[in-house]
Design an enzyme around this catalytic site. Structure first.
Site, PDB file in Angstrom:
ATOM      1  N   ASP A 104      59.074  41.430  34.872  1.00 21.05           N
ATOM      2  CA  ASP A 104      60.357  40.826  35.256  1.00 21.05           C
ATOM      3  C   ASP A 104      60.477  40.692  36.774  1.00 21.05           C
ATOM      4  OD1 ASP A 104      61.115  40.511  32.646  1.00 21.05           O
ATOM      5  OD2 ASP A 104      62.571  42.153  32.624  1.00 21.05           O
ATOM      6  N   ALA A 118      47.440  50.884  34.205  1.00 29.51           N
ATOM      7  CA  ALA A 118      48.016  51.161  32.880  1.00 29.51           C
ATOM      8  C   ALA A 118      49.343  50.423  32.662  1.00 29.51           C
ATOM      9  CB  ALA A 118      48.206  52.662  32.711  1.00 29.51           C
ATOM     10  N   ARG A 124      37.639  46.632  25.616  1.00 25.78           N
ATOM     11  CA  ARG A 124      37.981  48.055  25.530  1.00 25.78           C
ATOM     12  C   ARG A 124      38.920  48.312  24.337  1.00 25.78           C
ATOM     13  NH1 ARG A 124      39.340  50.453  31.207  1.00 25.78           N
ATOM     14  NH2 ARG A 124      39.129  52.336  29.918  1.00 25.78           N
ATOM     15  N   ASN A 126      46.678  44.535  40.394  1.00 30.41           N
ATOM     16  CA  ASN A 126      46.057  45.265  39.300  1.00 30.41           C
ATOM     17  C   ASN A 126      47.079  46.309  38.878  1.00 30.41           C
ATOM     18  OD1 ASN A 126      44.702  46.854  37.519  1.00 30.41           O
ATOM     19  ND2 ASN A 126      42.856  47.088  38.776  1.00 30.41           N
ATOM     20  N   HIS A 141      49.848  47.196  30.420  1.00 26.34           N
ATOM     21  CA  HIS A 141      50.026  47.212  28.966  1.00 26.34           C
ATOM     22  C   HIS A 141      51.394  47.720  28.547  1.00 26.34           C
ATOM     23  CE1 HIS A 141      45.761  46.815  29.615  1.00 26.34           C
ATOM     24  NE2 HIS A 141      45.684  48.042  30.100  1.00 26.34           N
ATOM     25  N   ARG A 182      44.540  47.996  25.153  1.00 26.21           N
ATOM     26  CA  ARG A 182      44.363  47.380  26.486  1.00 26.21           C
ATOM     27  C   ARG A 182      44.244  45.850  26.400  1.00 26.21           C
ATOM     28  NH1 ARG A 182      43.215  51.873  29.921  1.00 26.21           N
ATOM     29  NH2 ARG A 182      42.185  53.501  28.728  1.00 26.21           N
ATOM     30  N   PRO A 238      48.706  52.637  39.044  1.00 29.20           N
ATOM     31  CA  PRO A 238      48.437  54.071  38.942  1.00 29.20           C
ATOM     32  C   PRO A 238      46.966  54.419  38.712  1.00 29.20           C
ATOM     33  CG  PRO A 238      49.577  53.269  36.982  1.00 29.20           C
ATOM     34  CD  PRO A 238      49.621  52.163  38.002  1.00 29.20           C
ATOM     35  N   ASN A 239      46.583  55.514  39.328  1.00 27.83           N
ATOM     36  CA  ASN A 239      45.236  56.113  39.213  1.00 27.83           C
ATOM     37  C   ASN A 239      44.152  55.354  39.966  1.00 27.83           C
ATOM     38  OD1 ASN A 239      46.097  58.277  37.396  1.00 27.83           O
ATOM     39  ND2 ASN A 239      46.373  56.656  35.885  1.00 27.83           N
ATOM     40  N   TYR A 241      34.769  51.941  36.014  1.00 33.54           N
ATOM     41  CA  TYR A 241      35.433  51.346  37.184  1.00 33.54           C
ATOM     42  C   TYR A 241      34.531  51.219  38.406  1.00 33.54           C
ATOM     43  CZ  TYR A 241      39.469  52.282  34.249  1.00 33.54           C
ATOM     44  OH  TYR A 241      40.352  52.308  33.192  1.00 33.54           O
ATOM     45  N   GLU A 287      46.239  38.327  38.433  1.00 35.71           N
ATOM     46  CA  GLU A 287      46.024  39.651  37.840  1.00 35.71           C
ATOM     47  C   GLU A 287      44.531  39.989  37.919  1.00 35.71           C
ATOM     48  OE1 GLU A 287      46.367  39.399  33.613  1.00 35.71           O
ATOM     49  OE2 GLU A 287      46.721  41.543  33.355  1.00 35.71           O
ATOM     50  N   ARG A 312      36.790  58.233  39.659  1.00 37.09           N
ATOM     51  CA  ARG A 312      37.419  58.086  38.340  1.00 37.09           C
ATOM     52  C   ARG A 312      36.521  57.263  37.402  1.00 37.09           C
ATOM     53  NH1 ARG A 312      42.209  53.807  36.877  1.00 37.09           N
ATOM     54  NH2 ARG A 312      42.552  54.561  34.766  1.00 37.09           N
ATOM     55  N   HIS A 327      41.561  43.055  36.959  1.00 42.44           N
ATOM     56  CA  HIS A 327      41.143  44.321  36.365  1.00 42.44           C
ATOM     57  C   HIS A 327      39.676  44.540  36.675  1.00 42.44           C
ATOM     58  CE1 HIS A 327      44.879  44.722  34.251  1.00 42.44           C
ATOM     59  NE2 HIS A 327      44.782  43.447  33.902  1.00 42.44           N
ATOM     60  N   LEU A 328      39.346  45.758  37.059  1.00 38.11           N
ATOM     61  CA  LEU A 328      37.949  46.089  37.347  1.00 38.11           C
ATOM     62  C   LEU A 328      37.112  46.032  36.080  1.00 38.11           C
ATOM     63  CD1 LEU A 328      39.261  48.985  39.408  1.00 38.11           C
ATOM     64  CD2 LEU A 328      37.643  47.400  40.432  1.00 38.11           C
ATOM     65  N   SER A 329      37.617  46.640  35.018  1.00 41.28           N
ATOM     66  CA  SER A 329      36.899  46.644  33.739  1.00 41.28           C
ATOM     67  C   SER A 329      37.334  45.433  32.915  1.00 41.28           C
ATOM     68  CB  SER A 329      37.210  47.940  32.973  1.00 41.28           C
ATOM     69  OG  SER A 329      38.587  47.994  32.641  1.00 41.28           O
TER      70      SER A 329
HETATM   71  C1  DQA Z   1      42.450  48.668  34.701  1.00 43.02           C
HETATM   72  C2  DQA Z   1      42.416  48.620  33.165  1.00 43.02           C
HETATM   73  C3  DQA Z   1      43.604  49.370  32.580  1.00 43.02           C
HETATM   74  O1  DQA Z   1      43.561  49.311  31.160  1.00 43.02           O
HETATM   75  C4  DQA Z   1      43.573  50.812  33.006  1.00 43.02           C
HETATM   76  O2  DQA Z   1      44.725  51.497  32.536  1.00 43.02           O
HETATM   77  C5  DQA Z   1      43.416  50.994  34.475  1.00 43.02           C
HETATM   78  C6  DQA Z   1      42.533  50.088  35.215  1.00 43.02           C
HETATM   79  C7  DQA Z   1      41.181  48.021  35.322  1.00 43.02           C
HETATM   80  O3  DQA Z   1      41.231  47.730  36.504  1.00 43.02           O
HETATM   81  O4  DQA Z   1      40.177  47.867  34.644  1.00 43.02           O
HETATM   82  O5  DQA Z   1      43.925  51.934  35.053  1.00 43.02           O
HETATM   83  O6  DQA Z   1      43.560  47.925  35.140  1.00 43.02           O
END
Ligand code: DQA
Length: 154
Positions: free
Chosen positions: A92, A82, A112, A79, A85, A116, A14-15, A27, A103, A22, A105-107
């Protein structure tokens, strides 16, 4: 001779459709379509088949993971954003299909907020790449390619 899997699914949670605008301080300014384009170019050079999908909906991501099993996808890059977490359901699903996953993650989620720091995916993934921006997806694709070449199946 045993075959190597050649097909990879990339899932964005999501997002992440809003990448580019964003919170660019966290990011970066790369859009999701730019990341996907780079992934396709790399996949072509590695002779891998690549599919990508972004969804803001947990159930849609679960359904796509199930579909990957029927498509005999060899590896998943995810990725979960959210849902990293919160989502036992995505964890599952990945366990159910037993497809190797990485897995991304950009950040750097460890740098953080404390909520997270825990990932429902990290301990079931081949590995996690966090904090390297969009480049992390490309590293993940290289890592899966290496995994395919060093893992015999069949
Ligand atoms: C994220 C890190 C997550 O905590 C956050 O909710 C995201 C992006 C990242 O790519 O850094 O939406 O997965």
């Amino acid at each position: 001779m045993n075959a190597s899997p050649t097909s990879v699914l990339v899932l964005h949670g999501p997002n992440l459709n809003l990448l580019g605008s964003r919170e660019p301080d966290k990011y970066g300014d790369q859009t999701l379509s730019s990341i996907d384009h780079q992934l396709h170019t790399l996949a072509d050079s590695l002779e891998l088949t690549l599919a990508t999908m972004q969804s803001n909906h947990e159930g849609d991501l679960v359904d796509r993971i199930h579909q990957a099993k029927t498509e005999q996808v060899g590896g998943i890059i995810i990725n979960p954003a959210a849902f990293t977490h919160t989502s036992v359901a995505i964890r599952d699903a990945l366990l159910a299909v037993a497809i190797p996953c990485i897995e991304v993650h950009l950040s750097n989620i460890q740098q953080r907020e404390p909520f997270r720091h825990h990932s429902y995916i990290a301990d079931i993934a081949l590995g996690s790449i966090t904090g390297l921006g969009g480049y992390g997806y490309l590293l993940a694709l290289h890592a899966l390619n290496n995994h395919f070449k060093t893992t015999q199946i069949g």
